[in-house]
Write a protein that holds these residues in place. Structure first.
Motif, PDB file in Angstrom:
ATOM      1  N   GLU A   6      49.608 -50.141 -84.495  1.00 29.29           N
ATOM      2  CA  GLU A   6      48.804 -50.039 -83.020  1.00 29.29           C
ATOM      3  C   GLU A   6      48.813 -51.615 -82.459  1.00 29.29           C
ATOM      4  O   GLU A   6      48.936 -51.800 -81.437  1.00 29.29           O
ATOM      5  CB  GLU A   6      47.613 -49.357 -83.116  1.00 29.29           C
ATOM      6  CG  GLU A   6      46.974 -49.455 -81.930  1.00 29.29           C
ATOM      7  CD  GLU A   6      45.512 -48.499 -81.884  1.00 29.29           C
ATOM      8  OE1 GLU A   6      44.746 -48.558 -81.079  1.00 29.29           O
ATOM      9  OE2 GLU A   6      45.377 -47.755 -82.707  1.00 29.29           O
ATOM     10  N   SER A  10      50.844 -51.879 -79.237  1.00 32.24           N
ATOM     11  CA  SER A  10      50.209 -51.279 -78.123  1.00 32.24           C
ATOM     12  C   SER A  10      50.047 -52.020 -76.970  1.00 32.24           C
ATOM     13  O   SER A  10      50.097 -51.610 -75.900  1.00 32.24           O
ATOM     14  CB  SER A  10      48.753 -50.702 -78.602  1.00 32.24           C
ATOM     15  OG  SER A  10      48.064 -51.758 -79.169  1.00 32.24           O
ATOM     16  N   LEU A  13      52.595 -51.681 -73.958  1.00 30.09           N
ATOM     17  CA  LEU A  13      52.595 -50.335 -73.238  1.00 30.09           C
ATOM     18  C   LEU A  13      51.763 -50.363 -71.958  1.00 30.09           C
ATOM     19  O   LEU A  13      50.405 -50.702 -72.207  1.00 30.09           O
ATOM     20  CB  LEU A  13      52.051 -49.349 -74.311  1.00 30.09           C
ATOM     21  CG  LEU A  13      52.199 -47.668 -73.733  1.00 30.09           C
ATOM     22  CD1 LEU A  13      53.767 -47.545 -73.706  1.00 30.09           C
ATOM     23  CD2 LEU A  13      51.695 -46.897 -74.906  1.00 30.09           C
ATOM     24  N   ALA A  15      49.352 -48.610 -69.448  1.00 25.18           N
ATOM     25  CA  ALA A  15      48.613 -47.614 -69.465  1.00 25.18           C
ATOM     26  C   ALA A  15      49.019 -46.151 -68.849  1.00 25.18           C
ATOM     27  O   ALA A  15      48.662 -45.149 -69.251  1.00 25.18           O
ATOM     28  CB  ALA A  15      47.163 -47.646 -68.531  1.00 25.18           C
ATOM     29  N   THR A  18      50.396 -44.122 -71.542  1.00 29.96           N
ATOM     30  CA  THR A  18      49.320 -43.444 -72.412  1.00 29.96           C
ATOM     31  C   THR A  18      48.575 -42.266 -71.730  1.00 29.96           C
ATOM     32  O   THR A  18      48.527 -41.326 -72.227  1.00 29.96           O
ATOM     33  CB  THR A  18      48.444 -44.587 -72.835  1.00 29.96           C
ATOM     34  OG1 THR A  18      48.921 -45.650 -73.492  1.00 29.96           O
ATOM     35  CG2 THR A  18      47.230 -43.883 -73.892  1.00 29.96           C
ATOM     36  N   GLU A  19      48.539 -42.402 -70.477  1.00 27.48           N
ATOM     37  CA  GLU A  19      47.934 -41.245 -69.714  1.00 27.48           C
ATOM     38  C   GLU A  19      48.738 -40.220 -69.661  1.00 27.48           C
ATOM     39  O   GLU A  19      48.301 -38.935 -69.595  1.00 27.48           O
ATOM     40  CB  GLU A  19      47.544 -41.854 -68.333  1.00 27.48           C
ATOM     41  CG  GLU A  19      46.985 -40.779 -67.419  1.00 27.48           C
ATOM     42  CD  GLU A  19      45.596 -40.350 -68.076  1.00 27.48           C
ATOM     43  OE1 GLU A  19      45.105 -39.236 -67.803  1.00 27.48           O
ATOM     44  OE2 GLU A  19      44.934 -41.056 -68.833  1.00 27.48           O
ATOM     45  N   ALA A  21      51.036 -39.145 -71.682  1.00 32.38           N
ATOM     46  CA  ALA A  21      50.984 -38.594 -73.104  1.00 32.38           C
ATOM     47  C   ALA A  21      49.758 -37.850 -73.208  1.00 32.38           C
ATOM     48  O   ALA A  21      49.846 -36.564 -73.992  1.00 32.38           O
ATOM     49  CB  ALA A  21      51.116 -39.693 -74.338  1.00 32.38           C
ATOM     50  N   ARG A  22      48.764 -38.323 -72.870  1.00 31.53           N
ATOM     51  CA  ARG A  22      47.359 -37.607 -73.252  1.00 31.53           C
ATOM     52  C   ARG A  22      47.249 -36.307 -72.346  1.00 31.53           C
ATOM     53  O   ARG A  22      46.937 -35.337 -72.712  1.00 31.53           O
ATOM     54  CB  ARG A  22      46.238 -38.595 -72.669  1.00 31.53           C
ATOM     55  CG  ARG A  22      45.818 -39.733 -73.868  1.00 31.53           C
ATOM     56  CD  ARG A  22      44.470 -40.208 -73.321  1.00 31.53           C
ATOM     57  NE  ARG A  22      44.106 -41.145 -74.571  1.00 31.53           N
ATOM     58  CZ  ARG A  22      44.007 -42.412 -74.252  1.00 31.53           C
ATOM     59  NH1 ARG A  22      44.378 -43.010 -73.274  1.00 31.53           N
ATOM     60  NH2 ARG A  22      44.022 -43.051 -75.492  1.00 31.53           N
ATOM     61  N   SER A  31      52.125 -34.483 -80.549  1.00 36.24           N
ATOM     62  CA  SER A  31      52.321 -35.975 -80.406  1.00 36.24           C
ATOM     63  C   SER A  31      53.703 -36.317 -81.191  1.00 36.24           C
ATOM     64  O   SER A  31      54.567 -37.160 -80.350  1.00 36.24           O
ATOM     65  CB  SER A  31      51.247 -36.846 -80.861  1.00 36.24           C
ATOM     66  OG  SER A  31      50.849 -36.512 -82.019  1.00 36.24           O
ATOM     67  N   ALA A  49      53.901 -44.310 -76.709  1.00 34.12           N
ATOM     68  CA  ALA A  49      52.702 -43.525 -76.042  1.00 34.12           C
ATOM     69  C   ALA A  49      52.373 -42.571 -77.089  1.00 34.12           C
ATOM     70  O   ALA A  49      51.088 -42.477 -77.347  1.00 34.12           O
ATOM     71  CB  ALA A  49      52.685 -43.206 -74.558  1.00 34.12           C
ATOM     72  N   LEU A  52      51.410 -43.659 -80.547  1.00 35.86           N
ATOM     73  CA  LEU A  52      49.911 -44.062 -80.878  1.00 35.86           C
ATOM     74  C   LEU A  52      48.960 -43.140 -80.895  1.00 35.86           C
ATOM     75  O   LEU A  52      47.733 -43.502 -81.266  1.00 35.86           O
ATOM     76  CB  LEU A  52      49.822 -45.238 -79.619  1.00 35.86           C
ATOM     77  CG  LEU A  52      50.516 -46.560 -79.638  1.00 35.86           C
ATOM     78  CD1 LEU A  52      50.442 -47.419 -78.417  1.00 35.86           C
ATOM     79  CD2 LEU A  52      50.322 -47.527 -80.798  1.00 35.86           C
ATOM     80  N   LEU A  53      49.239 -41.977 -80.249  1.00 34.34           N
ATOM     81  CA  LEU A  53      48.266 -40.978 -80.358  1.00 34.34           C
ATOM     82  C   LEU A  53      48.519 -39.862 -81.566  1.00 34.34           C
ATOM     83  O   LEU A  53      47.878 -38.932 -81.601  1.00 34.34           O
ATOM     84  CB  LEU A  53      48.345 -40.086 -79.192  1.00 34.34           C
ATOM     85  CG  LEU A  53      48.042 -40.847 -77.774  1.00 34.34           C
ATOM     86  CD1 LEU A  53      48.616 -40.188 -76.592  1.00 34.34           C
ATOM     87  CD2 LEU A  53      46.662 -41.345 -77.916  1.00 34.34           C
TER      88      LEU A  53
END
Length: 124
Positions: A6, A10, A13, A15, A18-19, A21-22, A31, A49, A52-53
């Motif tokens: 991370e 990280s 990357l 945002a 990441t959003e 992926a979430r 994931s 992404a 990292l999760l």
């Protein structure tokens, strides 16, 4: 190696990845399989992404991310060859991007940060 996966990657990357992926995880995506699927598509940002999760070893994460860069390089090289045949001229910038991705994969496999200089080689 003192830096975690991370900590090393990280900051590279945006945002938005990441959003995305979430959101996909909230809809039921897993994931690690998602990261592996994006790696196979040559999409290191999406793979990162998801990585990292996920809960897996640092080595597994590095392997998936390195594969994503290598896959993107292979896809770029194929595209450059196809365009070269189609238009009867070389496409050196696509080949340069592929070399950058291969260098990035090598750095990731060694547990090192991807040098910013790799992505600024042709910017001048």
């Amino acid at each position: 190696m003192s830096d975690t996966f991370e900590a090393l990657y990280s900051t590279r990357l945006k945002a938005v990845f990441t959003e995305q992926a979430r959101q996909q995880i909230a809809l039921g995506a897993e994931s690690l399989p998602s990261a592996q699927a994006y790696a196979e598509l040559g999409k290191p940002d999406f793979a990162l992404a998801f990585l990292l999760l996920t809960e897996c070893t640092e080595e597994e994460k590095r392997e998936v991310l390195a594969h994503a860069y290598e896959r993107r390089a292979a896809l770029s090289q194929t595209k450059a060859s196809e365009l070269s045949v189609q238009f009867h001229r070389p496409f050196p910038l696509i080949q340069l991007e592929a070399r950058k991705d291969l260098l990035a994969a090598q750095s990731v496999r060694q547990g090192e940060p991807v040098p910013e200089s790799i992505y600024h080689m042709a910017d001048h």
